[in-house]
Scaffold this active site. Structure first.
Site, PDB file in Angstrom:
ATOM      1  N   GLN A 157       2.149  -3.976  -1.438  1.00  0.00           N
ATOM      2  CA  GLN A 157       1.008  -4.309  -2.188  1.00  0.00           C
ATOM      3  C   GLN A 157       0.653  -2.942  -3.210  1.00  0.00           C
ATOM      4  O   GLN A 157       0.302  -3.153  -4.224  1.00  0.00           O
ATOM      5  CB  GLN A 157      -0.128  -4.733  -1.326  1.00  0.00           C
ATOM      6  CG  GLN A 157      -1.026  -5.594  -2.055  1.00  0.00           C
ATOM      7  CD  GLN A 157      -1.849  -6.484  -1.065  1.00  0.00           C
ATOM      8  OE1 GLN A 157      -2.520  -6.243  -0.080  1.00  0.00           O
ATOM      9  NE2 GLN A 157      -1.597  -7.976  -1.536  1.00  0.00           N
ATOM     10  N   PHE A 158       0.825  -1.995  -2.355  1.00  0.00           N
ATOM     11  CA  PHE A 158       0.422  -0.584  -2.935  1.00  0.00           C
ATOM     12  C   PHE A 158       1.571   0.308  -2.538  1.00  0.00           C
ATOM     13  O   PHE A 158       1.725   0.183  -1.315  1.00  0.00           O
ATOM     14  CB  PHE A 158      -0.877  -0.074  -2.890  1.00  0.00           C
ATOM     15  CG  PHE A 158      -1.898  -0.816  -3.830  1.00  0.00           C
ATOM     16  CD1 PHE A 158      -2.358  -0.358  -4.940  1.00  0.00           C
ATOM     17  CD2 PHE A 158      -2.523  -2.015  -3.293  1.00  0.00           C
ATOM     18  CE1 PHE A 158      -3.150  -1.135  -5.518  1.00  0.00           C
ATOM     19  CE2 PHE A 158      -3.367  -2.568  -3.893  1.00  0.00           C
ATOM     20  CZ  PHE A 158      -3.710  -2.110  -5.319  1.00  0.00           C
ATOM     21  N   ALA A 159       1.885   1.148  -3.240  1.00  0.00           N
ATOM     22  CA  ALA A 159       3.204   2.116  -2.806  1.00  0.00           C
ATOM     23  C   ALA A 159       2.763   3.017  -1.507  1.00  0.00           C
ATOM     24  O   ALA A 159       3.141   3.086  -0.635  1.00  0.00           O
ATOM     25  CB  ALA A 159       3.593   2.956  -3.679  1.00  0.00           C
ATOM     26  N   ASP A 160       1.419   3.286  -1.545  1.00  0.00           N
ATOM     27  CA  ASP A 160       0.567   3.833  -0.443  1.00  0.00           C
ATOM     28  C   ASP A 160       0.877   3.251   0.876  1.00  0.00           C
ATOM     29  O   ASP A 160       0.956   4.097   2.006  1.00  0.00           O
ATOM     30  CB  ASP A 160      -0.743   3.888  -0.815  1.00  0.00           C
ATOM     31  CG  ASP A 160      -1.326   4.414  -2.359  1.00  0.00           C
ATOM     32  OD1 ASP A 160      -1.998   5.511  -2.330  1.00  0.00           O
ATOM     33  OD2 ASP A 160      -0.942   3.576  -3.070  1.00  0.00           O
ATOM     34  N   PHE A 161       1.199   1.964   0.774  1.00  0.00           N
ATOM     35  CA  PHE A 161       1.192   1.189   2.250  1.00  0.00           C
ATOM     36  C   PHE A 161       2.510   1.253   2.954  1.00  0.00           C
ATOM     37  O   PHE A 161       2.587   0.914   3.779  1.00  0.00           O
ATOM     38  CB  PHE A 161       0.459  -0.130   2.155  1.00  0.00           C
ATOM     39  CG  PHE A 161      -0.702  -0.258   1.724  1.00  0.00           C
ATOM     40  CD1 PHE A 161      -2.014   0.572   1.760  1.00  0.00           C
ATOM     41  CD2 PHE A 161      -1.279  -1.282   0.933  1.00  0.00           C
ATOM     42  CE1 PHE A 161      -3.036   0.649   1.456  1.00  0.00           C
ATOM     43  CE2 PHE A 161      -2.427  -1.378   0.267  1.00  0.00           C
ATOM     44  CZ  PHE A 161      -3.304  -0.406   0.625  1.00  0.00           C
ATOM     45  N   HIS A 168      -4.788   4.189  -3.046  1.00  0.00           N
ATOM     46  CA  HIS A 168      -4.273   3.359  -3.904  1.00  0.00           C
ATOM     47  C   HIS A 168      -3.673   3.793  -5.223  1.00  0.00           C
ATOM     48  O   HIS A 168      -3.809   3.368  -6.224  1.00  0.00           O
ATOM     49  CB  HIS A 168      -5.407   2.288  -4.190  1.00  0.00           C
ATOM     50  CG  HIS A 168      -5.796   1.385  -3.152  1.00  0.00           C
ATOM     51  ND1 HIS A 168      -6.527   1.894  -2.099  1.00  0.00           N
ATOM     52  CD2 HIS A 168      -5.354   0.024  -2.955  1.00  0.00           C
ATOM     53  CE1 HIS A 168      -6.913   0.665  -1.258  1.00  0.00           C
ATOM     54  NE2 HIS A 168      -6.316  -0.481  -1.668  1.00  0.00           N
ATOM     55  N   GLU A 228       3.796  -4.045   7.488  1.00  0.00           N
ATOM     56  CA  GLU A 228       4.912  -3.529   6.416  1.00  0.00           C
ATOM     57  C   GLU A 228       6.144  -3.200   7.275  1.00  0.00           C
ATOM     58  O   GLU A 228       7.531  -3.492   7.065  1.00  0.00           O
ATOM     59  CB  GLU A 228       4.608  -2.365   5.887  1.00  0.00           C
ATOM     60  CG  GLU A 228       3.472  -2.364   4.506  1.00  0.00           C
ATOM     61  CD  GLU A 228       2.154  -2.870   5.106  1.00  0.00           C
ATOM     62  OE1 GLU A 228       1.998  -2.916   6.138  1.00  0.00           O
ATOM     63  OE2 GLU A 228       1.216  -3.167   4.148  1.00  0.00           O
TER      64      GLU A 228
END
Ligand SMILES: Cc1ncc(C[n+]2csc(CCOP(=O)(O)OP(=O)(O)O)c2C)c(N)n1
Ligand SMILES: [Mg+2]
Length: 668
Positions: free
Chosen positions: A429-433, A474, A407
């Site tokens: 891919q997911f906001a968490d990442f 996630h 990222e």
């Protein structure tokens, strides 16, 4: 070698086919930063400047690399690369002005020392965090590759900086994408007080090239001819055959990390050995011995430079200090953006939230024919949510780019594209990442325009949110990390129509935008959405329902919890404000509604403390106090990480609590 004294002949020079003028220019370009530094050390002792990071002893690298590149090719220097700036002939009064925080500098007093870039000289300076510019160089190199302009990019780092993840990520991306970038590592023995043996455990940093599939070289960094000729050849070769190259320059840091910290921890013998290898004294001796440079010329060159330094120092010292003015500061946080309304047409189609995003993205790809999208698995696979399904066929691999799992480097690369005038959208891919790319978002993208007038024309797509039983990594909705950071815009639609129109605007806006897409809405929510390309302005909430008893403020999936609650309780007369964008925030609509109803409740999906509901509540208190008939209520998730199993997730989320709290507020 005619001279008897060989005091400085600790470097063996082979002038190859270089003509005398080039050799003299290499020399002149090296003595200039040295003489500026010597002057700065005096000013430092006199208390006229505050801090100094010295590049004394490393000049051959900055000068050799800069002279090997063409003026239009970007260089990304560090704190010891004064020679890059002087070799590109930046007027000295502007450099001095920069260090003194004057208006003639490059950051209007907003950032110090070498922390600036300038498009005029194709230089992109560092941010303090050292590593991020390596990925930015990837983005610039990618722009060059896409434009097929046969340009090379050179980026610097110290050997200490190579321990950062950014180094690994940037080299890996450059290798996988075959980017024309020269990674220049100045191995000067120390990173602050840490010697190389405590920094990395391989013999040479150049050895790492192999692991990334990159050609690598070791160059004697104090030998200006070697630096210049070898980098020139490599640059020429990369222009013809684009690819990344790693160069480790062996050199030494002759002074402290910065002047105040000294060199006590450096063994004396080591310093003495390297003092003998001084890049300038040796070269000067060589040029004089070879009768390329006369002693008169040497004196004349130095006299000219002293004159230039003194003249420009005077200009800088005489320049008025900047007068602080909050309006100027606030006006420079975002690049101005004239919103262009594109109306929606009458033809609509009932589509899902996810289709609206996909369609909006696709139409923006058609409208902006240079727009690049990057993300993990977004190309042939179409993304984990299939939003970019089919894009590769429509727009090709150059513009729809699968990325390695990195990222940071990709967000940095997006910054680099923006420096070259190319818009990009990055799919997390997911906001968490986004945490793995947090540093470039909050420190690079957010601050760049304010610091040196360079916008980050980047949209980060953030699939977020709960309700999908996906657990702590996630399901987060992490908008509060970004609404708190000046320089970012934050968009959070609740409906397909808004998602499509706001995404178009996010891409048109030249500022960094975090675009939150709630995963639970992706496939559960349908709406009639115009089929054409259209835009919706930022900073305009939508009033979904109108009533007199209470103002309900929300955004994202929580808007639907509000609507469900009201559908169950038809007797409640409420204004429902769907914020749509959190930064900018439509305070006008909020205040007007609260002044009408006298009561306000804010529902947010994130846990309570530090979320945007708190700020909205405070704003209402400050602006509408006299209209309030009850305390403002904030409803949010439990103060825990978000859990996995449905029962725990339901307990965590504020959906049910909202109804109870709304009733008590109405009864207040
Ligand atoms: C992320 C981060 N961690 C720590 C620092 C503090 N710091 C600034 S420069 C530096 C040493 C850098 O060493 P190196 O990369 O070898 O460059 P050199 O100073 O030797 O040229 C450190 C630790 C920082 N600026 N950023
Ligand atoms: Mg170092």
């Amino acid at each position: 070698m005619s001279r008897e004294s060989n005091k400085y002949q600790h470097i063996i020079y082979d002038k190859q086919d270089l003509d005398n003028n080039t050799l003299k220019l290499l020399y002149k370009n090296m003595i200039k930063p040295r003489m500026i530094e010597e002057k700065m050390l005096i000013l430092l002792r006199q208390g006229k400047i505050s801090k100094w990071f010295s590049g004394i002893g490393q000049e051959a690298i900055s000068v050799g690399v800069t002279m090997a590149l063409n003026m239009e090719e970007y260089i990304l220097p560090m704190h010891r690369n004064l020679g890059v700036f002087t070799t590109r002939d930046i007027p000295l009064n502007r450099l001095f002005g920069q260090w003194q925080g004057k208006a003639s500098g490059f950051t209007k007093g907003r950032d110090r020392s070498f922390h600036f870039g300038t498009q005029e000289y194709n230089i992109v300076g560092m941010i303090s965090h050292l590593g991020p510019q390596l990925g930015v160089a990837d983005g610039i190199a990618l722009a060059n590759l896409l434009k097929k302009n046969k340009q090379v990019t050179a980026v610097f780092t110290g050997e200490g900086g190579t321990s950062e993840g950014d180094f690994h990520e940037a080299l890996n991306v450059a290798s996988v994408w075959n980017l024309p970038v020269i990674f220049c590592v100045e191995n000067n023995g120390y990173g602050l007080s840490t010697p190389t043996a405590e920094q990395f455990n391989c013999k040479h940093i150049a050895d790492k090239g192999k692991g990334y599939g990159i050609e690598s070289f070791i160059i004697e960094g104090n030998n200006i001819i070697e630096v210049y000729t070898k980098v020139s050849k490599l640059a020429e070769s990369i222009r013809k055959n684009p690819r990344p190259i790693l160069i480790e320059f062996k050199t030494f840091r002759m002074r402290g990390h910065e002047e105040a910290s000294g060199t006590k921890y450096v063994p004396k013998d080591l310093l003495n050995d390297w003092a003998l290898k001084d890049p300038i004294e040796n070269f000067q001796e060589f040029l004089i011995n070879e009768s390329i440079l006369s002693q008169e010329e040497e004196v004349a060159f130095k006299k000219d430079i002293i004159h230039e330094i003194n003249k420009n120092l005077k200009i800088a010292f005489n320049e008025d200090s900047i007068t602080p003015n909050p309006t100027d500061e606030l006006n420079d946080v975002y690049k101005s953006f004239v919103y262009q309304e594109v109306n929606s047409n009458k033809e609509t189609k009932e589509i899902r939230f996810i289709d609206a995003i996909s369609e909006g993205l696709k139409q923006s790809m058609e409208k902006h024919n240079e727009l690049v999208i990057m993300g993990q698995d977004i190309a042939d696979y179409g993304g984990v949510f299939k939003i970019t399904d089919g894009f590769i066929d429509a727009f090709g691999k150059d513009r729809v780019r699968n990325t390695p799992i990195c990222e940071s480097a990709i967000i940095e690369a997006a910054m680099g594209l923006s420096i070259c005038g190319i818009k990009s959208v990055v799919e997390l891919q997911f906001a968490d990442f986004v945490t793995s790319g947090f540093n470039p978002v909050v420190n690079y993208l957010a601050k760049s325009f304010y610091r040196w007038n360079q916008n980050a024309d980047v949209v980060l797509r953030m699939p977020c949110g709960a309700g999908v039983a996906a657990g702590p990594f996630h399901s987060q909705t992490n908008e509060a990390w970004f609404t708190k950071t000046p320089g970012l815009k934050v968009v959070y639609p609740a409906f397909p129509y808004d998602a499509k129109g706001l995404l178009a605007t996010a891409i048109n806006d030249p500022n960094p935008v975090l675009f939150f897409e709630h995963k639970a809405l992706y496939r559960s929510l349908r709406q009639d959405v115009p089929t054409n390309y259209f835009t919706i302005p930022f900073g305009k909430a939508s009033l979904l329902r109108e009533g007199n008893a209470v103002t309900i403020i929300s955004y994202g999936a929580a808007v639907h919890w509000v609507l469900e609650t009201l559908d169950k309780n038809l007797n409640i007369s409420a204004d429902v404000v769907d914020l749509r964008t959190l930064q900018p925030l439509d305070t006008e609509t909020i205040y007007a509604s609260v002044k009408k109803t006298g009561k306000a409740i804010i529902l947010q999906e994130d846990s309570l403390f530090g979320g945007i509901a708190s700020d909205i509540s405070a704003l209402i208190m400050e602006e509408c106090f006299e209209s309030l008939d009850a305390p403002v209520k904030r409803i949010a998730s439990l103060e825990t990480p978000i859990p996995f199993i449905t029962q725990l997730e339901e307990q965590y989320l504020p959906k049910d609590r909202f109804e109870d709290e709304l009733m008590s507020l109405l009864d207040y």
